[in-house]
Scaffold this motif. Structure first.
Motif, PDB file in Angstrom:
ATOM      1  N   THR A  43      41.686  -1.922  14.597  1.00 10.37           N
ATOM      2  CA  THR A  43      40.305  -2.341  14.784  1.00 10.37           C
ATOM      3  C   THR A  43      39.919  -2.295  16.255  1.00 10.37           C
ATOM      4  O   THR A  43      40.781  -2.358  17.135  1.00 10.37           O
ATOM      5  CB  THR A  43      40.103  -3.771  14.251  1.00 10.37           C
ATOM      6  N   SER A  45      37.435  -4.510  17.085  1.00  6.07           N
ATOM      7  CA  SER A  45      36.822  -5.839  17.175  1.00  6.07           C
ATOM      8  C   SER A  45      37.833  -6.823  17.751  1.00  6.07           C
ATOM      9  O   SER A  45      38.908  -7.013  17.173  1.00  6.07           O
ATOM     10  CB  SER A  45      36.385  -6.308  15.793  1.00  6.07           C
ATOM     11  N   GLU A  89      35.291  -0.809   6.865  1.00  2.80           N
ATOM     12  CA  GLU A  89      34.197  -0.551   7.812  1.00  2.80           C
ATOM     13  C   GLU A  89      34.718  -0.496   9.241  1.00  2.80           C
ATOM     14  O   GLU A  89      34.273   0.333  10.040  1.00  2.80           O
ATOM     15  CB  GLU A  89      33.122  -1.623   7.676  1.00  2.80           C
ATOM     16  N   GLU A  93      34.640   2.661  12.528  1.00  2.00           N
ATOM     17  CA  GLU A  93      34.328   2.482  13.952  1.00  2.00           C
ATOM     18  C   GLU A  93      35.474   3.019  14.806  1.00  2.00           C
ATOM     19  O   GLU A  93      35.251   3.690  15.822  1.00  2.00           O
ATOM     20  CB  GLU A  93      34.095   1.002  14.268  1.00  2.00           C
ATOM     21  N   ARG A  96      35.497   6.864  14.702  1.00  2.00           N
ATOM     22  CA  ARG A  96      34.465   7.449  15.567  1.00  2.00           C
ATOM     23  C   ARG A  96      34.863   7.338  17.040  1.00  2.00           C
ATOM     24  O   ARG A  96      34.526   8.206  17.847  1.00  2.00           O
ATOM     25  CB  ARG A  96      33.119   6.780  15.290  1.00  2.00           C
ATOM     26  N   TYR A  97      35.574   6.265  17.387  1.00  2.00           N
ATOM     27  CA  TYR A  97      36.118   6.154  18.746  1.00  2.00           C
ATOM     28  C   TYR A  97      37.115   7.275  18.997  1.00  2.00           C
ATOM     29  O   TYR A  97      37.073   7.954  20.036  1.00  2.00           O
ATOM     30  CB  TYR A  97      36.777   4.788  18.930  1.00  2.00           C
TER      31      TYR A  97
END
Length: 263
Positions: A43, A45, A89, A93, A96-97
């Motif tokens: 992640t 986040s 989800e 992210e 895409r990074y």
């Protein structure tokens, strides 16, 4: 230093790390001895990162700094990310990074263990169910075989970004696997060496499947000790339907449509 000790006695060294013991500051001291590095990152986040790792003394920024420094070096570099329902989800992210940095990301199955059986039943998400989302991002993938398993490769402008393996493909198993009381979801494909010098060819954490290499051992002694582990890899054969064999042996019913999967 384990890596420097074995560098002259083995043909390939692959380092898997979460970016805590090997950091941006220490990378230069080990990079020359590494043939490939894989960093586990699920992640981007900070809150989710803390919940997954439970490392209060470490943070996501440290890992990302290490990722970017290692990626800029000449050592082949990949990210490892585990696919689960709860981070579906968050994974996009991260993907895409990786796409923005032209970093290849290995999308891994959430493997079943007895200790996390309940979590696996509710969180296991087959790679096949996620491929539609990846096709929307990258288009049609390339599919190829490696060690008898079906691998799937998604590219961006001819650069491989996401590599994953069918959740229901064949796996490689040795003779001992057929009678193993801990029949696993994973497969045989390498030797693993821990930071405490324990070595195994088996995904299991059972102590009887690991051997300990002591620093004072000669190359000949090490070769004798790990010889039977290497033999496992050399004699491993394609084994079909091992995912469904796992479900039957362990009486597992995951929260996914098994009938649909089998078709």
């Amino acid at each position: 230093n384990i890596i420097s000790w074995i560098r002259d006695n083995i043909w390939r060294i692959e380092l898997n790390t979460n970016g805590t013991l090997v950091t941006a500051d220490s990378w230069d001291s080990v990079a020359s001895n590494i043939d490939e590095i894989k960093v586990s990152l699920d992640t981007l986040s900070p809150e989710h990162f803390m919940a997954i790792t439970k490392l209060k003394w470490w943070n996501l920024k440290n890992v990302v700094n290490f990722v970017e420094k290692a990626h800029e070096s000449e050592v082949p570099f990949r990210l490892n990310c585990v696919l689960m329902k709860q981070n579906e989800e968050a994974i996009m992210e991260l993907i895409r990074y990786a796409k923005s940095k032209s970093i290849q990301l290995n999308l891994l199955d959430f493997y079943w263990t007895e200790e996390r059986s309940d979590t696996w039943k509710s969180q296991f998400l087959p790679v096949e169910d996620f491929c539609e989302t990846l096709e929307e991002e990258f288009g049609e993938p390339e599919v190829f075989d490696r060690f008898g398993c079906n691998f799937i490769l998604f590219k961006n402008k001819d650069i491989a970004i996401v590599r994953t393996k069918s959740s229901f493909s064949w796996t490689m198993r040795s003779e001992k696997c057929s009678n193993c009381s801990e029949f696993c979801q994973e497969w045989l494909y390498c030797l693993r060496c821990s930071t405490q010098w324990w070595v195994t060819s088996c995904p299991s954490n059972s102590e009887d499947k690991w051997v300990l290499i002591k620093p004072q051992y000669s190359v000949a002694q090490v070769a004798e000790i790990v010889g039977w582990l290497v033999e496992d890899l050399c004699t491993a054969k394609h084994s079909p339907n091992t995912f469904f064999e796992l479900l039957e042996r362990r009486w597992i019913q995951p929260d996914v449509a098994i009938d649909t999967i089998k078709k």
